[in-house]
Design a protein around this motif. Structure first.
Motif, mmCIF file in Angstrom:
data_model
loop_
_atom_site.group_PDB
_atom_site.id
_atom_site.type_symbol
_atom_site.label_atom_id
_atom_site.label_comp_id
_atom_site.label_asym_id
_atom_site.label_seq_id
_atom_site.Cartn_x
_atom_site.Cartn_y
_atom_site.Cartn_z
ATOM 1 N N ARG A 79 0.832 -1.207 0.000
ATOM 2 C CA ARG A 79 0.000 0.000 0.000
ATOM 3 C C ARG A 79 0.863 1.251 0.000
ATOM 4 O O ARG A 79 0.572 2.222 -0.709
ATOM 5 N N GLU A 80 1.923 1.228 0.787
ATOM 6 C CA GLU A 80 2.801 2.395 0.863
ATOM 7 C C GLU A 80 3.515 2.630 -0.463
ATOM 8 O O GLU A 80 3.640 3.773 -0.929
ATOM 9 N N ARG A 81 3.999 1.564 -1.096
ATOM 10 C CA ARG A 81 4.691 1.716 -2.377
ATOM 11 C C ARG A 81 3.734 2.208 -3.467
ATOM 12 O O ARG A 81 4.090 3.063 -4.272
ATOM 13 N N LEU A 82 2.521 1.647 -3.496
ATOM 14 C CA LEU A 82 1.553 2.032 -4.522
ATOM 15 C C LEU A 82 1.013 3.444 -4.293
ATOM 16 O O LEU A 82 0.559 4.097 -5.234
ATOM 17 N N ARG A 83 1.056 3.902 -3.063
ATOM 18 C CA ARG A 83 0.555 5.234 -2.741
ATOM 19 C C ARG A 83 1.554 6.333 -3.112
ATOM 20 O O ARG A 83 1.168 7.474 -3.393
ATOM 21 N N ALA A 84 2.834 6.002 -3.145
ATOM 22 C CA ALA A 84 3.874 6.997 -3.417
ATOM 23 C C ALA A 84 3.612 7.690 -4.757
ATOM 24 O O ALA A 84 3.319 7.040 -5.756
ATOM 25 N N GLY A 89 -3.908 11.457 -3.310
ATOM 26 C CA GLY A 89 -4.067 10.800 -2.028
ATOM 27 C C GLY A 89 -3.273 11.463 -0.914
ATOM 28 O O GLY A 89 -3.070 10.863 0.136
ATOM 29 N N PHE A 90 -2.809 12.704 -1.145
ATOM 30 C CA PHE A 90 -2.031 13.416 -0.142
ATOM 31 C C PHE A 90 -2.653 14.774 0.161
ATOM 32 O O PHE A 90 -3.369 15.346 -0.666
ATOM 33 N N GLY A 227 4.516 6.185 -9.289
ATOM 34 C CA GLY A 227 3.162 6.584 -8.903
ATOM 35 C C GLY A 227 2.635 7.728 -9.740
ATOM 36 O O GLY A 227 1.464 7.732 -10.140
ATOM 37 N N ILE A 228 3.462 8.712 -10.021
ATOM 38 C CA ILE A 228 3.051 9.838 -10.864
ATOM 39 C C ILE A 228 2.683 9.352 -12.255
ATOM 40 O O ILE A 228 1.656 9.745 -12.827
ATOM 41 N N ALA A 229 3.510 8.485 -12.823
ATOM 42 C CA ALA A 229 3.229 7.947 -14.159
ATOM 43 C C ALA A 229 1.919 7.164 -14.168
ATOM 44 O O ALA A 229 1.101 7.297 -15.087
ATOM 45 N N SER A 230 1.697 6.354 -13.147
ATOM 46 C CA SER A 230 0.463 5.559 -13.072
ATOM 47 C C SER A 230 -0.758 6.456 -12.978
ATOM 48 O O SER A 230 -1.770 6.230 -13.659
#
Length: 259
Positions: A79-84, A89-90, A227-230
Motif C-alpha cells: 500500500r505504501e509503495r503504490l501510494r507513493a 491521495g495526499f 506513482g506519478i506515471a500511473s
C-alpha cells in the motif's frame, strides 16, 4: 466472480441529468451519508459553499485517509509503495510539493509542442471511424484511442502497449471486481510503470517522464516517479474518453442552432 452493484446516489442519472433525489438532498440537509462503488462509506456534499469549505480544510477532510480500491488485498508495504507519488491521495504540504513539480511540466509552451501530434492523432482516428462504416462505435474508434494515444505520447508509452494499459486501467476502477483482482491489476500496472521509469532514468527523453527525471530526479524517489506515471496514465485517458463520448451524445441530442 463479479458483483452486481447499484449506482450510488451521486452517480445516478436521468438521461444525462442528475436524478431528482440529488436536488432534494441539496435543498434539504446538503450533506448525505453514502457508500462509494468500492463499498467505502463517504459523505456526499452537495452545496457549493460546503464543497469549498471541505476542499479548503485538509485537517478535517483529509485525502490521505482515503483507501485505494483493492487496498484490502494488499499488505502495508505494498500500500505504501503504490501510494507513493499519487498526489490525489495526499494533503498539503506533500500534495503541494508533488503538484509543483508537475505544474512546471504542463506549461502552455510544452503543450503546444504536442499540438501537431494531437491533431494527427485526431485525424487518424476520425478516418478510422469513417472506414468502420455505419453503425460505428464512437468509443472504440475515437473516444478511447484519442486520449490514450495523447497520454502515451506525453509519457513516452510505446504505441504497442496501449491496449494493455487500457485493459489494466479498466480492471483497477471496476468496482464489480473482487479486491484481489483489483489489487492484481495494480501490481501489473506498477510493474509496467517501473519499466518505463527505469528506461527514463537510464536515458531521459523529451517526454514527461524524461523531463521529471532530468529536472527533479534528486527530489523524487523511484516509487514516486512510478506513482506519478500511473496516476497520469489512468486519469489522463479514462476521464477524457468518458467526456468525449458523453459530449458527443449531448451534442447529438441538442444540436447547435443554425441561426
Amino acid at each position: 466472480m463479479t458483483r452486481t452493484l447499484e449506482s450510488p446516489l451521486h452517480m445516478r442519472r436521468d438521461g444525462l441529468d442528475p436524478v431528482g433525489e440529488l436536488a432534494l438532498a441539496r435543498d434539504g440537509e446538503g450533506v448525505v451519508r453514502v457508500e462509494t462503488p468500492f463499498g467505502l462509506p463517504a459523505y456526499l456534499v452537495l452545496r457549493h459553499e460546503d464543497v469549498r469549505a471541505v476542499l479548503a480544510d485538509p485537517a478535517r477532510f483529509s485525502s490521505a485517509l482515503t483507501p485505494m480500491p483493492g487496498a484490502a488485498a494488499l499488505d502495508a508495504g505494498e500500500r505504501e509503495r503504490l501510494r507513493a507519488g499519487q498526489l490525489i491521495g495526499f494533503d498539503p504540504p506533500e500534495h503541494t510539493r508533488l503538484r509543483r513539480m508537475l505544474t512546471a511540466e504542463f506549461t502552455v509552451r510544452r503543450m503546444r509542442r504536442l499540438e501537431p501530434r494531437i491533431e494527427e492523432i485526431v485525424r487518424t482516428c476520425l478516418d478510422d471511424l469513417e472506414r468502420a462504416g455505419r453503425p460505428a462505435d464512437l468509443v472504440a474508434h475515437f473516444a478511447l484511442p484519442v486520449p490514450s494515444l495523447v497520454i502515451c505520447e506525453l509519457l513516452g508509452v510505446p504505441y504497442a502497449d496501449r491496449a494493455g494499459f487500457q485493459e489494466r486501467s479498466a480492471r483497477m476502477v471496476d468496482a464489480s471486481l473482487p479486491p484481489e483482482e483489483q489489487a492484481a491489476a495494480r501490481r501489473e500496472d506498477r510493474d509496467y510503470m517501473a519499466g518505463l521509469v527505469a528506461r527514463a532514468q537510464a536515458d531521459p527523453g523529451e517526454d514527461l517522464l524524461g523531463m521529471l527525471v532530468r529536472e527533479h530526479g534528486d527530489d523524487l524517489t523511484t516509487d514516486e516517479l512510478i506513482g506519478i506515471a500511473s496516476l497520469l496514465l489512468l486519469a489522463g485517458h479514462e476521464t477524457t474518453a468518458n467526456m468525449l463520448a458523453l459530449g458527443t451524445l449531448a451534442l447529438l441530442r441538442h444540436p447547435p442552432s443554425s441561426r
